[in-house]
Design a protein around this motif. Structure first.
Motif, PDB file in Angstrom:
ATOM      1  N   UNK A  99      50.039  25.792  39.373  1.00 42.54           N
ATOM      2  CA  UNK A  99      51.304  26.524  39.524  1.00 42.54           C
ATOM      3  C   UNK A  99      51.165  27.965  39.072  1.00 42.54           C
ATOM      4  N   UNK A 100      50.399  28.183  37.994  1.00 39.78           N
ATOM      5  CA  UNK A 100      50.325  29.529  37.423  1.00 39.78           C
ATOM      6  C   UNK A 100      49.152  30.333  37.953  1.00 39.78           C
ATOM      7  N   UNK A 102      49.015  31.255  41.013  1.00 41.40           N
ATOM      8  CA  UNK A 102      49.549  32.150  42.050  1.00 41.40           C
ATOM      9  C   UNK A 102      50.382  33.237  41.396  1.00 41.40           C
ATOM     10  N   UNK A 104      53.312  33.931  40.455  1.00 45.36           N
ATOM     11  CA  UNK A 104      54.644  33.443  40.104  1.00 45.36           C
ATOM     12  C   UNK A 104      55.267  34.457  39.155  1.00 45.36           C
ATOM     13  N   UNK A 105      56.560  34.760  39.299  1.00 48.60           N
ATOM     14  CA  UNK A 105      57.164  35.682  38.336  1.00 48.60           C
ATOM     15  C   UNK A 105      57.051  35.142  36.911  1.00 48.60           C
ATOM     16  N   UNK A 183      40.508  28.627  34.501  1.00 51.53           N
ATOM     17  CA  UNK A 183      39.177  29.208  34.640  1.00 51.53           C
ATOM     18  C   UNK A 183      38.461  28.601  35.840  1.00 51.53           C
ATOM     19  N   UNK A 186      39.610  29.917  39.225  1.00 50.85           N
ATOM     20  CA  UNK A 186      39.143  31.242  39.609  1.00 50.85           C
ATOM     21  C   UNK A 186      37.777  31.191  40.284  1.00 50.85           C
ATOM     22  N   UNK A 187      37.060  30.079  40.088  1.00 47.90           N
ATOM     23  CA  UNK A 187      35.736  29.955  40.700  1.00 47.90           C
ATOM     24  C   UNK A 187      35.797  29.434  42.127  1.00 47.90           C
ATOM     25  N   UNK A 194      41.930  30.029  52.617  1.00 51.91           N
ATOM     26  CA  UNK A 194      42.305  30.791  53.805  1.00 51.91           C
ATOM     27  C   UNK A 194      42.051  29.955  55.057  1.00 51.91           C
ATOM     28  N   UNK A 197      44.415  27.026  55.405  1.00 52.48           N
ATOM     29  CA  UNK A 197      45.750  27.442  55.822  1.00 52.48           C
ATOM     30  C   UNK A 197      45.772  27.777  57.311  1.00 52.48           C
ATOM     31  N   UNK A 198      44.687  28.430  57.775  1.00 53.58           N
ATOM     32  CA  UNK A 198      44.624  28.770  59.202  1.00 53.58           C
ATOM     33  C   UNK A 198      44.613  27.505  60.044  1.00 53.58           C
TER      34      UNK A 198
END
Lengths: 296, 308
Positions: A99-100, A102, A104-105, A183, A186-187, A194, A197-198
């Motif tokens: 969740x975090x 992305x 996110x505000x 962590x 991020x890897x 991408x 999603x396409x």
């Protein structure tokens, strides 16, 4: 050109000062971990105590352990506690991390909040939770009574106490899982997402088919550190339940502490500690094997 | 070629539109609401801790319990600070955590440097040993470590064989030594030093600098972010430690704040508001230290723990 060789291949230059750099740390590790591990094993074959001269007793301590119903209960409690803490902690940690990860505000604020319990000292956390769980004046039972539900003796009921401790441990640990999962996330290369999603993959499929498998090595690492950590639970029990009620929260380390320092049976305590150590080792080995099978 | 590129571009834009559209979907809103709910639940114990620490004795036992205190009862904090030995416990905690932090910074960075950048016989064995010790459960060692600390030769009235006296029990040395270097700290510093390009020390070596000078003047300054992480983590773990001080001290004047809090809570005339004031006082420094070093700590945990 000689310059293109790797430094290792140029020459092996024995650097004697390396030992001076290592010595202090190694002496401390020897004294605090290696020697104690060896000493535990040796002591577990003796009846060492402050009360009488030491004798070799062979496997007597282990035979006594096998027949010790209290120890059996402590083992069962410890396994219950470890399983109860580890899996929800990892699941919550992964959800929070995903969740975090992305934009996110307020995600830095969320991250900090979820990590705060990790920073709190175990004793401070235990004292606060002992108050939350307090049967008469505690906030939890007050809220339940306010909602018209029955208040419960969270830490005084043998069928509830261990689970109450588990909830507190999950609260305290899932921030660790979140940080480590963040962590790991991020890897994962962005192109993978991408591409998915396409192809029009729905979010839950992306989560289960890409995120979860790509995090499996992180999950394994976490599983091991969480098992090793939760198996050794002591402080929370010392403060909140003292192993009670009716031994329902007595865990291996707590019983080991009692055996060694309350009854000064160091040899018997050492036998418990050896069993604890071997169990943790076995868990790590099983975990490694499962991971290898998954990779292969 | 161009047609294909155009096609891809159109599809990308469509996907991007779909994504931005999705960002207002009900699922996202529910997800965000869950996140906020989880954050509130996580904060609850802290909020109750602080709110209770400002309540009067009567307010604690009122029904229904109010979350917001009637006023600020600073007397609770004064009572917590005036608890027997509180000042002494603070000093003990600072000496213990400070000593453990400094020794970890010095010893782990030295050992990590040797393992990362020096050539010597047995390097792989030592490194394997450090990694192996990462797995040893420290709390299962409380019995032998107690006996070893008690049997340190020539300390606390001991003879050369380590018997006769109390060794380092009830001393700062006894508390600090078992935590003075950790496999984790060595591993973390080694990982850091491995990533620094060799050129940094090669030029210094050409100038004739010794290993220690290179370590002290060239590599340590580069390692400041990692040292900050190790420092915060070491301080936090010693400040929060409970088991070692519990078993290694038996005298009240050697107790740390964590032991003090436990004694305060389990005492016969324990008052929840004073206990919570004490808990707030103990928790705050660590949280503040974290907030200051936050970026470094998260990055350090990332680079040392997982990426290997």
């Amino acid at each position: 050109m000689a310059f293109e060789q790797k430094p290792k291949e140029v020459s092996f230059q024995q650097n004697w000062s390396a030992y001076a750099f290592l010595a202090p740390a190694l002496v401390i590790l020897f004294m605090s971990l290696l020697l104690p591990a060896a000493a535990t094993l040796v002591m577990s074959f003796t009846d060492v105590s402050f009360l009488h001269p030491t004798n070799w007793v062979g496997f007597d301590n282990y035979i006594k352990l096998l027949a010790d119903e209290k120890f059996g209960q402590a083992v069962a409690n410890t396994i219950h506690y470890t399983l109860g803490v580890t899996f929800p902690t990892m699941a919550l940690g992964m959800l929070a991390a995903v969740a975090l990860n992305r934009k996110v505000p307020g995600r830095i604020a969320f991250r900090t909040i979820f990590y705060l319990p990790v920073l709190t000292s175990l004793i401070a956390a235990a004292v606060v939770w002992a108050y939350l769980y307090e049967p008469y004046a505690g906030p939890l039972n007050n809220a339940l009574a306010g909602l018209g539900l029955t208040p419960r003796p969270w830490l005084q009921d043998p069928s509830l106490a261990l689970n109450s401790l588990i909830v507190m441990a999950i609260w305290r640990d899932f921030g660790t899982a979140m940080i480590i999962y963040l962590a790991g996330l991020q890897d994962i290369p962005n192109d993978v997402y991408e591409a998915a999603r396409l192809d029009g993959a729905p979010p839950h499929k992306i989560f289960f088919r890409i995120t979860v498998p790509m995090l499996s090595s992180v999950t394994f690492y976490l599983l091991i550190i969480l098992i090793v950590q939760t198996f050794q639970v002591f402080g929370a029990i010392y403060v909140m339940t003292q192993g009670g009620p009716l031994g329902s929260t007595e865990t291996v380390v707590y019983q080991m502490y009692q055996t060694a320092f309350a009854h000064t049976e160091f040899g018997y305590g050492a036998a418990m500690s050896t069993v604890l150590f071997l169990t943790i080792l076995a868990f790590s080995l099983i975990g490694t094997r499962i991971m290898k099978r998954k990779d292969g | 070629m161009t047609a294909l590129a155009q096609h891809v571009a159109i599809e990308r834009r469509a996907a991007a539109r779909a994504r931005s559209f999705r960002s207002y979907s009900p699922a996202k809103i529910v997800g965000y609401a869950l996140l906020v709910f989880a954050a509130i639940m996580t904060m609850m114990p802290f909020l109750w801790m602080v709110s209770t620490s400002f309540k009067t004795d009567q307010e604690i036992f009122r029904f229904p319990l109010s979350f917001v205190p009637d006023g600020f009862e600073w007397q609770n904090y004064r009572d917590a600070l005036n608890a027997p030995d509180a000042g002494r416990q603070l000093i003990n905690s600072l000496i213990y955590a400070g000593g453990s932090t400094i020794s970890n910074l010095v010893f782990c960075s030295m050992a990590g440097y040797a393992l990362a950048r020096m050539q010597f016989a047995g390097r792989n064995i030592v490194f394997a040993l450090v990694v192996g010790l990462l797995m040893v459960p420290a709390q299962s060692q409380i019995v032998p470590v107690y006996l070893i600390v008690q049997k340190i030769p020539f300390a606390g009235g001991n003879d050369w064989l380590g018997s006769g006296g109390t060794g380092l029990l009830n001393t700062y040395w006894g508390m600090i030594l078992p935590t003075a270097a950790t496999p984790f700290g060595i591993f973390m510093m080694r990982q850091f030093f491995t990533r620094i390009p060799m050129e940094y020390e090669e030029s210094a070596r050409l100038d004739g600098a010794s290993s220690f000078t290179i370590f002290r003047r060239v590599l340590l300054p580069l390692a400041k972010p990692s040292l900050a992480v190790l420092g915060v983590l070491s301080f936090q773990s010693a400040w929060n430690e409970f088991v070692w001080p519990l078993i290694l001290t038996s005298q009240r004047d050697m107790a740390t704040l964590q032991l003090g809090l436990q004694l305060l809570q389990s005492g016969p005339d324990a008052r929840w508001n004073v206990v919570m004031a004490m808990a707030t006082l103990i928790t705050t420094p660590v949280i503040l230290a974290y907030l200051f070093a936050q970026r470094h700590v998260v990055d350090g945990a990332v680079s040392s723990g997982v990426k290997g």
